[in-house]
Design a protein around this motif. Structure first.
Motif, PDB file in Angstrom:
ATOM      1  N   VAL A   1     116.847 -11.741-114.833  1.00  0.00           N
ATOM      2  CA  VAL A   1     115.807 -11.662-113.791  1.00  0.00           C
ATOM      3  C   VAL A   1     114.994 -10.380-113.986  1.00  0.00           C
ATOM      4  CG1 VAL A   1     115.363 -11.452-111.310  1.00  0.00           C
ATOM      5  CG2 VAL A   1     117.126 -13.036-112.120  1.00  0.00           C
ATOM      6  N   GLU A   2     115.701  -9.276-114.213  1.00  0.00           N
ATOM      7  CA  GLU A   2     114.996  -7.994-114.387  1.00  0.00           C
ATOM      8  C   GLU A   2     114.082  -8.050-115.607  1.00  0.00           C
ATOM      9  OE1 GLU A   2     115.892  -3.193-114.447  1.00  0.00           O
ATOM     10  OE2 GLU A   2     117.578  -4.576-114.616  1.00  0.00           O
ATOM     11  N   SER A   3     114.580  -8.638-116.688  1.00  0.00           N
ATOM     12  CA  SER A   3     113.809  -8.762-117.927  1.00  0.00           C
ATOM     13  C   SER A   3     112.568  -9.622-117.721  1.00  0.00           C
ATOM     14  CB  SER A   3     114.703  -9.414-118.981  1.00  0.00           C
ATOM     15  OG  SER A   3     114.626  -8.736-120.191  1.00  0.00           O
ATOM     16  N   SER A   4     112.741 -10.712-116.994  1.00  0.00           N
ATOM     17  CA  SER A   4     111.666 -11.695-116.834  1.00  0.00           C
ATOM     18  C   SER A   4     110.660 -11.311-115.746  1.00  0.00           C
ATOM     19  CB  SER A   4     112.293 -13.060-116.512  1.00  0.00           C
ATOM     20  OG  SER A   4     111.304 -14.028-116.337  1.00  0.00           O
ATOM     21  N   TYR A   5     111.168 -10.720-114.663  1.00  0.00           N
ATOM     22  CA  TYR A   5     110.323 -10.471-113.485  1.00  0.00           C
ATOM     23  C   TYR A   5     109.951  -9.001-113.280  1.00  0.00           C
ATOM     24  CZ  TYR A   5     111.126 -15.219-111.681  1.00  0.00           C
ATOM     25  OH  TYR A   5     111.153 -16.589-111.503  1.00  0.00           O
ATOM     26  N   ASP A   6     110.517  -8.103-114.093  1.00  0.00           N
ATOM     27  CA  ASP A   6     110.304  -6.660-113.897  1.00  0.00           C
ATOM     28  C   ASP A   6     110.730  -6.194-112.511  1.00  0.00           C
ATOM     29  OD1 ASP A   6     109.327  -6.407-116.441  1.00  0.00           O
ATOM     30  OD2 ASP A   6     107.224  -6.502-115.864  1.00  0.00           O
ATOM     31  N   ILE A   7     111.784  -6.811-111.978  1.00  0.00           N
ATOM     32  CA  ILE A   7     112.345  -6.409-110.681  1.00  0.00           C
ATOM     33  C   ILE A   7     113.851  -6.296-110.872  1.00  0.00           C
ATOM     34  CG2 ILE A   7     112.924  -7.277-108.363  1.00  0.00           C
ATOM     35  CD1 ILE A   7     110.190  -8.671-108.335  1.00  0.00           C
ATOM     36  N   ASN A   8     114.452  -5.212-110.397  1.00  0.00           N
ATOM     37  CA  ASN A   8     115.907  -5.104-110.457  1.00  0.00           C
ATOM     38  C   ASN A   8     116.481  -5.755-109.198  1.00  0.00           C
ATOM     39  OD1 ASN A   8     118.621  -4.117-109.985  1.00  0.00           O
ATOM     40  ND2 ASN A   8     118.269  -2.620-111.593  1.00  0.00           N
ATOM     41  N   PRO A   9     117.073  -6.958-109.315  1.00  0.00           N
ATOM     42  CA  PRO A   9     117.538  -7.663-108.115  1.00  0.00           C
ATOM     43  C   PRO A   9     118.693  -6.958-107.404  1.00  0.00           C
ATOM     44  CG  PRO A   9     118.073  -8.914-110.096  1.00  0.00           C
ATOM     45  CD  PRO A   9     117.276  -7.748-110.541  1.00  0.00           C
ATOM     46  N   TYR A  10     119.438  -6.114-108.153  1.00  0.00           N
ATOM     47  CA  TYR A  10     120.499  -5.344-107.493  1.00  0.00           C
ATOM     48  C   TYR A  10     119.903  -4.397-106.447  1.00  0.00           C
ATOM     49  CZ  TYR A  10     123.803  -6.858-111.122  1.00  0.00           C
ATOM     50  OH  TYR A  10     124.608  -7.594-111.947  1.00  0.00           O
ATOM     51  N   ARG A  11     118.720  -3.874-106.740  1.00  0.00           N
ATOM     52  CA  ARG A  11     118.066  -2.993-105.766  1.00  0.00           C
ATOM     53  C   ARG A  11     117.807  -3.748-104.465  1.00  0.00           C
ATOM     54  NH1 ARG A  11     112.908  -1.117-104.246  1.00  0.00           N
ATOM     55  NH2 ARG A  11     111.728  -2.306-105.777  1.00  0.00           N
ATOM     56  N   LEU A  12     117.347  -4.990-104.594  1.00  0.00           N
ATOM     57  CA  LEU A  12     117.096  -5.816-103.412  1.00  0.00           C
ATOM     58  C   LEU A  12     118.406  -6.091-102.672  1.00  0.00           C
ATOM     59  CD1 LEU A  12     114.631  -8.407-105.016  1.00  0.00           C
ATOM     60  CD2 LEU A  12     114.036  -6.438-103.605  1.00  0.00           C
ATOM     61  N   HIS A  13     119.449  -6.419-103.423  1.00  0.00           N
ATOM     62  CA  HIS A  13     120.752  -6.727-102.828  1.00  0.00           C
ATOM     63  C   HIS A  13     121.291  -5.522-102.054  1.00  0.00           C
ATOM     64  CE1 HIS A  13     124.717  -8.515-102.410  1.00  0.00           C
ATOM     65  NE2 HIS A  13     125.275  -7.487-103.029  1.00  0.00           N
ATOM     66  N   ILE A  14     121.275  -4.368-102.693  1.00  0.00           N
ATOM     67  CA  ILE A  14     121.813  -3.155-102.061  1.00  0.00           C
ATOM     68  C   ILE A  14     120.977  -2.775-100.840  1.00  0.00           C
ATOM     69  CG2 ILE A  14     122.299  -0.687-102.424  1.00  0.00           C
ATOM     70  CD1 ILE A  14     122.668  -1.511-105.493  1.00  0.00           C
ATOM     71  N   SER A  15     119.662  -2.913-100.956  1.00  0.00           N
ATOM     72  CA  SER A  15     118.787  -2.508 -99.839  1.00  0.00           C
ATOM     73  C   SER A  15     119.069  -3.321 -98.574  1.00  0.00           C
ATOM     74  CB  SER A  15     117.305  -2.637-100.232  1.00  0.00           C
ATOM     75  OG  SER A  15     116.939  -3.997-100.354  1.00  0.00           O
ATOM     76  N   MET A  16     119.499  -4.584 -98.742  1.00  0.00           N
ATOM     77  CA  MET A  16     119.807  -5.418 -97.570  1.00  0.00           C
ATOM     78  C   MET A  16     121.092  -4.964 -96.871  1.00  0.00           C
ATOM     79  SD  MET A  16     117.401  -7.676 -97.095  1.00  0.00           S
ATOM     80  CE  MET A  16     116.189  -6.513 -97.688  1.00  0.00           C
ATOM     81  N   TYR A  17     121.929  -4.200 -97.581  1.00  0.00           N
ATOM     82  CA  TYR A  17     123.127  -3.639 -96.950  1.00  0.00           C
ATOM     83  C   TYR A  17     122.821  -2.320 -96.238  1.00  0.00           C
ATOM     84  CZ  TYR A  17     126.578  -7.060 -98.287  1.00  0.00           C
ATOM     85  OH  TYR A  17     127.318  -8.221 -98.368  1.00  0.00           O
ATOM     86  N   ILE A  18     121.602  -1.829 -96.420  1.00  0.00           N
ATOM     87  CA  ILE A  18     121.173  -0.638 -95.681  1.00  0.00           C
ATOM     88  C   ILE A  18     120.327  -1.065 -94.479  1.00  0.00           C
ATOM     89  CG2 ILE A  18     119.791   1.488 -95.825  1.00  0.00           C
ATOM     90  CD1 ILE A  18     120.610   1.604 -98.820  1.00  0.00           C
ATOM     91  N   ASN A  19     119.380  -1.972 -94.739  1.00  0.00           N
ATOM     92  CA  ASN A  19     118.516  -2.475 -93.659  1.00  0.00           C
ATOM     93  C   ASN A  19     118.015  -3.858 -94.047  1.00  0.00           C
ATOM     94  OD1 ASN A  19     116.646  -3.024 -91.720  1.00  0.00           O
ATOM     95  ND2 ASN A  19     115.380  -1.204 -92.059  1.00  0.00           N
ATOM     96  N   ASN A  20     118.512  -4.874 -93.348  1.00  0.00           N
ATOM     97  CA  ASN A  20     118.124  -6.255 -93.706  1.00  0.00           C
ATOM     98  C   ASN A  20     116.958  -6.768 -92.861  1.00  0.00           C
ATOM     99  OD1 ASN A  20     119.450  -6.628 -91.286  1.00  0.00           O
ATOM    100  ND2 ASN A  20     120.556  -8.465 -91.939  1.00  0.00           N
ATOM    101  N   GLU A  21     116.300  -5.875 -92.142  1.00  0.00           N
ATOM    102  CA  GLU A  21     115.173  -6.307 -91.293  1.00  0.00           C
ATOM    103  C   GLU A  21     113.840  -6.150 -92.016  1.00  0.00           C
ATOM    104  OE1 GLU A  21     115.262  -5.729 -87.259  1.00  0.00           O
ATOM    105  OE2 GLU A  21     117.429  -6.078 -87.162  1.00  0.00           O
ATOM    106  N   VAL A  22     113.844  -5.396 -93.097  1.00  0.00           N
ATOM    107  CA  VAL A  22     112.585  -5.143 -93.812  1.00  0.00           C
ATOM    108  C   VAL A  22     112.474  -6.090 -94.993  1.00  0.00           C
ATOM    109  CG1 VAL A  22     111.189  -3.417 -95.022  1.00  0.00           C
ATOM    110  CG2 VAL A  22     112.689  -2.711 -93.142  1.00  0.00           C
TER     111      VAL A  22
END
Length: 417
Positions: free
Chosen positions: A297-318
């Protein structure tokens, strides 16, 4: 107090990019937990807690000690199935965001999961729970063959077998039990609970990575899956994005499945089979996909999906503002050598092959090559990138991996040893 992100399961092979995902979130130290860390220390992380990442008591004691030293977790994030429960309990202890306990149970116990799907009319193969041979004998009469026998609480195709008749069904149960005897204690899962499941006779399967938050769900990508020959179901390759990545029916069903289980934070991994244009949810995991799918996903989309996953454990409202648009195709294929004993390992020059990103060899000279029964029977992997997005199902990464496996591994016929 200094804040850190504790990523449980982050030291697992093919989850290394979770470190970079955590680092991208903010000015936090990135910690992981490793059993016997003094011998297994991973210096990429800012710190490795000396604890079994599956042990609530070990982790609780270590976290309390480090709190006394001036360190406090900002979030405790599970990256695989085995760490979901322990991360959840620790997050509750520390007053940090967590998933409800029944959500974790439904995502770990395939029997509970299937009953929820049935209740809300999510298409899924018919399945029934059993924990002994007598029950299985009775349940066989409720199904048409072939069927699948699988553990209620495991992954990586471990203990999953196809059975074409009653005798094969009993044999599959025996083999599945043997698999669980080997792995259940290490992974802290049940060793004697199983499902008999209707077999969806199709080789078309996708996985869907869904970003789950508070009142929002968004599909990141659809991955095309490539399975080993029957009677096994080991994943032998993945391609991101699938040529079906814009398919609204697939995306909507994946979101429905996540909603039905109550997953409200992190990246979830939904497996869907396709037969005669009908879709069937096989299972859902409340964590990012394994097998380097996140790297693809990171290679294809230039997005690190782990960053998205971890961020939802800090604040899932944004809700993140990213547009999930693939720039190129990325694929992984697992190498299968010819059966026998590995006599020699060669390293052909692939430096000029621009499509190959990396090759990992898992096995050594003297190892025995067996059938592709589960994740542990792979000989290596190859990761690819292509500039063009797929428009139909392609097998070129699988064919190339097979060719290279034959060049890399010289095996003797086991029967002639």
């Amino acid at each position: 107090m200094k804040a850190y992100l504790l990523l449980l399961g982050a030291d697992q092979f093919l989850r290394e990019r979770s470190y970079a995902g955590g680092k991208a979130i903010g000015d936090f130290q990135i910690w992981t937990a490793i059993k016997n860390a003094k011998y297994q220390y991973n210096s990429y992380f800012d710190y490795c807690i000396n604890a079994n990442p599956l042990s609530y008591e070990d982790l609780k004691n270590e976290l309390a000690y480090h709190k006394s030293q001036g360190y406090e977790p900002k979030a405790i994030v599970p990256l695989n199935d085995w760490t979901l429960k322990v991360a959840n309990r620790l997050n509750q202890d520390y007053g940090l965001p967590y998933l409800e306990e029944q959500v974790i149970d439904a995502c770990r116990n395939k029997s509970i999961m299937k009953s929820i799907f049935k209740k809300v009319n999510i298409p899924t193969p018919k399945s029934m729970y059993f924990d002994n041979a007598l029950q299985l004998k009775q349940l066989m009469n409720e199904f048409n063959f072939p069927v699948i026998i699988k553990p209620v609480d495991f992954g990586g195709s471990g203990g999953v077998y196809l059975a074409n008749n009653k005798q094969e069904c009993m044999d599959a149960y025996t083999k599945s039990k043997q698999t669980m005897e080997i792995y259940a204690d290490d992974f802290q899962v049940s060793k004697n609970e199983f499902l008999i499941e209707e077999f969806i006779d199709s080789d078309d399967e996708v996985s869907v990575e869904v970003l789950c938050g508070h009142n929002f769900y968004e599909v990141i990508t659809v991955t095309e899956k490539y399975l080993s020959p029957r009677p096994w179901f080991t994943e032998m390759g993945h391609l991101v994005p699938s040529f079906r990545y814009k398919d609204k029916n697939i995306k909507d069903l994946a979101i429905q499945a996540c909603k039905s289980l109550g997953i409200t934070r992190g990246v979830a991994h939904v497996e869907i089979k396709i037969k005669d244009n009908n879709l069937y949810v096989i299972e859902v995991a409340a964590r990012p996909g394994g097998d380097a799918i996140m790297d693809l996903v990171e290679s294809s989309y230039d997005i690190n999906p782990y960053r998205l996953h971890i961020s939802m454990y800090i604040n899932n409202e944004v809700k993140p503002t990213h547009a999930f648009t693939p720039k190129k195709a990325s694929a992984i294929a697992f190498m299968k050598a010819q059966k026998g004993k590995i006599m020699q390992i060669n390293y052909p020059d692939v430096s000029k092959d621009t499509e190959i990103k990396k090759i990992n060899v898992f096995k050594n000279v003297g190892d025995t090559v067996t059938d592709p029964e589960n994740w542990s029977n792979r000989e290596g992997l190859i990761q690819f990138n292509w500039p063009e997005l797929p428009t139909t199902k392609t097998y070129k990464h699988i064919h190339k991996a097979n060719e290279l496996a034959n060049k890399i591994f010289d095996c003797s016929d086991a029967h002639n040893d």
